[in-house]
Design an enzyme around this catalytic site. Structure first.
Site, PDB file in Angstrom:
ATOM      1  N   GLU A 111     -10.979  -6.865   8.702  1.00  0.00           N
ATOM      2  CA  GLU A 111      -9.478  -6.933   8.068  1.00  0.00           C
ATOM      3  C   GLU A 111      -9.455  -7.591   6.729  1.00  0.00           C
ATOM      4  O   GLU A 111      -8.921  -7.031   5.919  1.00  0.00           O
ATOM      5  CB  GLU A 111      -8.519  -7.789   9.034  1.00  0.00           C
ATOM      6  CG  GLU A 111      -7.157  -7.771   8.586  1.00  0.00           C
ATOM      7  CD  GLU A 111      -6.519  -6.348   8.658  1.00  0.00           C
ATOM      8  OE1 GLU A 111      -6.990  -5.236   9.142  1.00  0.00           O
ATOM      9  OE2 GLU A 111      -5.370  -6.122   8.582  1.00  0.00           O
ATOM     10  N   ASP A 147       0.704  -1.145   0.150  1.00  0.00           N
ATOM     11  CA  ASP A 147      -0.128   0.074   0.032  1.00  0.00           C
ATOM     12  C   ASP A 147       0.877   1.321   0.076  1.00  0.00           C
ATOM     13  O   ASP A 147       0.805   2.113  -0.884  1.00  0.00           O
ATOM     14  CB  ASP A 147      -0.877  -0.034   1.055  1.00  0.00           C
ATOM     15  CG  ASP A 147      -0.403  -0.383   2.655  1.00  0.00           C
ATOM     16  OD1 ASP A 147       0.954  -0.760   2.711  1.00  0.00           O
ATOM     17  OD2 ASP A 147      -1.172  -0.414   3.656  1.00  0.00           O
ATOM     18  N   THR A 182       2.315   8.067   5.821  1.00  0.00           N
ATOM     19  CA  THR A 182       1.473   7.009   5.836  1.00  0.00           C
ATOM     20  C   THR A 182       1.059   6.944   7.151  1.00  0.00           C
ATOM     21  O   THR A 182      -0.191   6.156   7.539  1.00  0.00           O
ATOM     22  CB  THR A 182       2.207   5.685   5.162  1.00  0.00           C
ATOM     23  OG1 THR A 182       0.924   4.867   4.960  1.00  0.00           O
ATOM     24  CG2 THR A 182       3.154   5.214   5.890  1.00  0.00           C
TER      25      THR A 182
END
Ligand code: DMJ
Length: 569
Positions: free
Chosen positions: A362, A269, A466
């Protein structure tokens, strides 16, 4: 005459209801901001009371965990014997305290860390986690402490946080000492890379270091940090397939892929996020070029309508059809890119999932329409709140505030306990887990707060790491900056022809290299949003539409009032 009277009556009524509506939303924002503030302090004060100076709070037992050495360490191997924490949650809370206007507590924290924090500890840590949480937290707090606009720590602050950050950065450097320049995932802060250390790492582990380490170099004048992170990023990029896809895990010694399947979630990501944000922060065209190719490949091979699955980097064939909680950051990144409609449609799906389960599970198996049997947890993650914040900034659509309210209410309902906020172990039973992750204070509360009160961002150009730590976009950190990205308050930067103002939300997308001269494109603002409070995203004129985030062609407003790349242009 009668007609005019009717129009007048209509307008009076309409104006009245519009202003009533405005004050309704303003009141709602104030109310929700206060609710989020209370959430943050409930988490923060419980941490201070029961866990500080250890790393994280265990809210159910009102105790602590020294989790910096456990982050990313799923099998809990090589845990240290003599490590008593690094006040991780305090470090992670500093930038949130400033954003919420609590300078006094921020100063108290800075002073405590200045006098007590040491990295000379026999603890094996995960480079990626330590970088985004500790190094990023310290650097951001240092910048906030020295920013005259914040009027902080007058006199008493002598760059101690930067000294600590530099000490930590130096301890990171041995991990990059590999034949490939790709860093080991693990390093002992006192002794360096341990004997027989695993050579396996992730794409994020090699490709999400450049913001913090680059900022450290710019602040200290020591180029080694940025050089190491950049070398690693370039090597990683050179390992992409002919489809411009990367895998998820790799070997730092051989430079070979281990896991060829990847997506936009765990292990990858922030690699995408950092390519783009590095371009914003440092202005290097190279970052943009890498991001642009990588982004196109994601949209081409991973996207399925509003969803994203995984694919094999060699063939582009779909592998796993799974929706993961971490993927919910993607719409936020798309907002920064300027791809608002795509961001909006994915975001809506994540909201539906939240509504279905009460929080974000999740992992959800899209092909089997069921939760992953062992990943039913929700550890207070911020990603949906983050995307919601960005979408609200870009559209000012009050619907996103309602999403924020939904998130806040769920968090208070399912995760708030007397001793803080607990993670959810199983979203089907809402059974709790005794852990309050530091990113709940660094990110979840921060993005929710900013959704309802963005005054911190007014007249400032910041990007968020992030881990949600703000870093300023400074002209002095840019090598060559395309004019679109020059904030209006940079009076000293030489601009040849400034055509349009760029806002913090539209800092990006189409540098000169990707513009299409056939369409006479200049450097223009590219965010494709309707920048007012209209809730239906419809446009009135071509100017409302900006340029397309991928092709960088001008978009136009159709007769029906929608932005697009219509053929008749
Ligand atoms: C945070 O530590 C960071 O956002 C990271 O990039 C991945 N996600 C966690 C929180 O979910």
């Amino acid at each position: 005459m009668a007609f005019h009277l009717l129009v007048l009556l209509y307008l009076t009524f309409f104006n009245l209801s519009m202003s009533q509506l405005d004050s309704h939303w303003a009141a709602k924002r104030r109310h929700m901001k206060e609710k989020v503030r209370q959430m943050f302090y409930h988490a923060y004060e419980n941490y201070l009371t029961h866990a500080f100076p250890h790393d994280e709070l265990k809210p159910l037992t009102k105790s602590f965990t020294d989790s910096l050495s456990q982050l990313g360490n799923l099998k809990l191997e090589h845990l240290p014997q003599d490590y008593n924490g690094s006040a991780l949650t305090l470090i992670e809370s500093l930038s949130s305290l400033v954003i919420m206007g609590n300078n006094t507590e921020f100063e108290r924290g800075v002073l405590w860390l200045s006098e007590n924090l040491t990295f000379d500890v026999d603890a094996r840590i995960n480079l990626f986690e330590c970088n985004i949480r500790v190094l990023g937290g310290l650097i951001s707090a240092h910048i906030l402490a020295t920013d005259s606009a914040n009027r902080l720590v007058q006199g008493s602050y002598k760059n101690q946080l930067l000294t600590l950050a530099e000490d930590l950065g130096r301890r990171f450097l041995p991990s990059f000492d590999t034949p490939t320049g790709l860093p080991y995932a693990w390093i002992n802060l006192k002794h360096g890379v341990m004997e027989n250390e695993t050579t396996e790492t992730s794409t994020s582990g090699c490709g999400s270091l450049i913001l913090e380490m680059g900022a450290l170099s710019r602040l200290t004048g020591d180029p080694r940090y940025e050089a190491a992170a950049l070398r690693s990023l370039r090597k990683l990029w050179s390992m992409r397939s002919s489809l411009n896809l990367l895998g998820t895990t790799l070997d730092v010694i051989t430079g070979e892929w281990i896991e060829y399947s990847s997506g936009i979630g765990a292990g990858v990501d922030s690699f995408y996020e950092y390519l783009f944000k590095a371009f914003v922060l440092f202005g290097k065209e190279d970052y943009w070029r890498m991001f642009h190719s990588a982004y196109l490949a994601v949209q081409k091979y991973f996207r399925h309508g509003p969803w994203y699955h995984e694919a094999d980097m060699r063939t582009g064939k779909a592998t796993y059809w799974q929706l993961t909680s971490l993927q919910a950051f993607w719409p936020g990144l798309q907002v920064l890119v300027g791809d608002i409609p795509a961001a909006n449609s994915s975001h809506r799906e994540f909201v539906h999932v939240w509504e279905k389960f009460g929080v974000q599970p999740e992992r959800y198996l899209l092909d089997h329409q069921m939760l992953h049997p062992t990943e039913k947890y929700y550890p207070l993650r911020p990603e949906l709140a983050e995307s919601t914040f960005y979408l609200y900034q870009a559209t000012k659509d009050p619907w996103y505030m309602e999403v924020g309210e939904l998130i806040v209410n769920s968090l208070n309902l399912y995760t708030k306990v007397e001793g803080g906020f607990a993670s959810i172990r199983d979203v089907t039973t809402m059974q709790m887990e005794d852990h309050q992750h530091s990113f709940f204070l660094a990110e979840t509360c921060k993005y929710l707060y900013l959704l309802f009160d963005d005054s911190f961002l007014v007249d400032r150009n910041y990007i968020f790491t992030t881990e949600g730590h703000p870093l300023p976009v400074l002209s002095s950190w840019h090598e060559r900056l395309p004019e679109t990205y020059i904030p209006t308050n940079w009076t000293f930067f030489k601009v040849q022809t400034q055509r349009r103002k760029a806002s913090a939300m539209s800092l990006q997308v189409c540098p000169a290299t990707t513009l299409n001269p056939i369409h006479g494109d200049q450097q223009v603002e590219s965010a494709c949003h309707v920048p007012d409070a209209r809730s239906d995203h419809r446009c009135f004129s071509h100017d409302d539409c900006g340029v397309d985030a991928i092709s960088c062609r001008h978009r136009s407003c159709s007769i029906a009032g929608y932005c697009g790349l219509w053929l008749y242009i």
